[in-house]
Design an enzyme around this catalytic site. Structure first.
Site, PDB file in Angstrom:
ATOM      1  CB  SER A  11      53.202 -39.485 -58.226  1.00  0.00           C
ATOM      2  OG  SER A  11      53.587 -38.226 -57.686  1.00  0.00           O
ATOM      3  CB  SER A 126      48.944 -22.221 -66.705  1.00  0.00           C
ATOM      4  OG  SER A 126      49.264 -20.956 -66.217  1.00  0.00           O
ATOM      5  CE1 TYR A 140      51.594 -22.508 -58.379  1.00  0.00           C
ATOM      6  CE2 TYR A 140      49.803 -20.920 -58.585  1.00  0.00           C
ATOM      7  CZ  TYR A 140      50.307 -22.197 -58.779  1.00  0.00           C
ATOM      8  OH  TYR A 140      49.533 -23.153 -59.388  1.00  0.00           O
ATOM      9  CE  LYS A 144      51.637 -23.365 -62.198  1.00  0.00           C
ATOM     10  NZ  LYS A 144      51.849 -24.662 -62.889  1.00  0.00           N
TER      11      LYS A 144
END
Length: 260
Positions: A11, A126, A140, A144
């Protein structure tokens, strides 16, 4: 040939740019996100990737309408920043719930169809932070990195079924992702460089590549005969990946520490 494409987190940002590009190329595009609408030739389906039921229902709708899934772009993600010591466990779990388990949920939902048809391509979005962990973005980076490991295992597991798996590792990209990052400032009196480090990182993001650059690379991966395990785009980021092969982890980590 028209392909059926599923893009999570489509989106806004990288996902939106990718969805539009695939649609412009003549493919049938389904965008999965919690908030969105069908437009620009893209069909929106409400889906929270942290819900396995949502993922299965959304994928079933695609299969009912098209009887195939050619490409999954697993892009949905979120970010937090803060020191490892002071980040709340609930925030850490949320980070992994979206970035890792969300990707696993949607992958598990599409695989029965891909195995049945004996073809398909899964592209995980990623991050360079997966291979160059950034201070005050430890979780974070870890989410990943874990995603990369799952992708490499899947690549071998799915090869007998004609299904390809690869990872796209963007560097700094100018999107709304920066503004919605959850920042933990707890412990800033102890980690006195933290706020400056995060501010510098966010400045680099907003001066980074445009989402369409990442979208073009994702599209090229979807069309490639053979994909590398990891890909990135942008001269400086490609250079980082090359240097990674020749410099020690200790030296690279020291350089990152100096940068942030």
């Amino acid at each position: 040939m028209e392909k059926t494409i599923i893009i999570t987190g489509g989106s806004s940002g990288i996902g939106r740019a990718t969805a539009i590009l695939f649609s412009e190329k003549g493919h049938r595009v389904y965008e999965f996100s919690r908030h969105g609408e069908s437009k620009d030739g893209i069909t929106h389906i409400d889906c929270d990737v942290t819900s396995p039921d949502d993922c299965r229902k959304a994928v079933k709708q695609v299969i009912d309408e098209t009887q195939r899934i050619d490409v999954l772009v697993s892009n949905a993600g979120m970010g937090i920043s803060g020191s490892v010591e002071f980040t709340e466990l609930t925030d850490i779990k949320r980070q992994f719930d979206v970035n890792l388990f969300g990707a696993i949920n949607i992958t598990q939902a599409v695989l029965p169809q891909m195995r049945l048809q004996r073809f398909g391509r899964i592209i995980f979005v990623s991050s360079l932070a997966a291979v160059f962990p950034i201070p005050y973005q430890g979780f974070y980076s870890a989410s990943k990195s874990a995603l990369n490991s799952v992708a490499l295992a899947l690549r071998n597991e799915l090869a007998p079924f004609g299904i390809d798996v690869c990872c796209m590792l963007p560097g700094d990209v100018a999107t709304g992702f920066t503004a919605v990052r959850k920042k933990t400032i707890a412990g800033s009196d102890v980690y006195t460089h933290m706020e400056k480090a995060v501010s510098n990182m966010e400045r680099d993001e907003q001066n980074g590549l445009q989402p369409i650059s990442i979208a073009r690379k994702i599209y090229s991966l979807s069309e490639a005969v053979v994909t590398p395990c990891y890909s990135t785009t942008g001269i400086q980021y490609k250079l980082f990946m090359v240097l990674r092969k020749f410099l020690s982890t200790t030296l690279i980590n020291r350089i990152l520490g100096k940068m942030y």
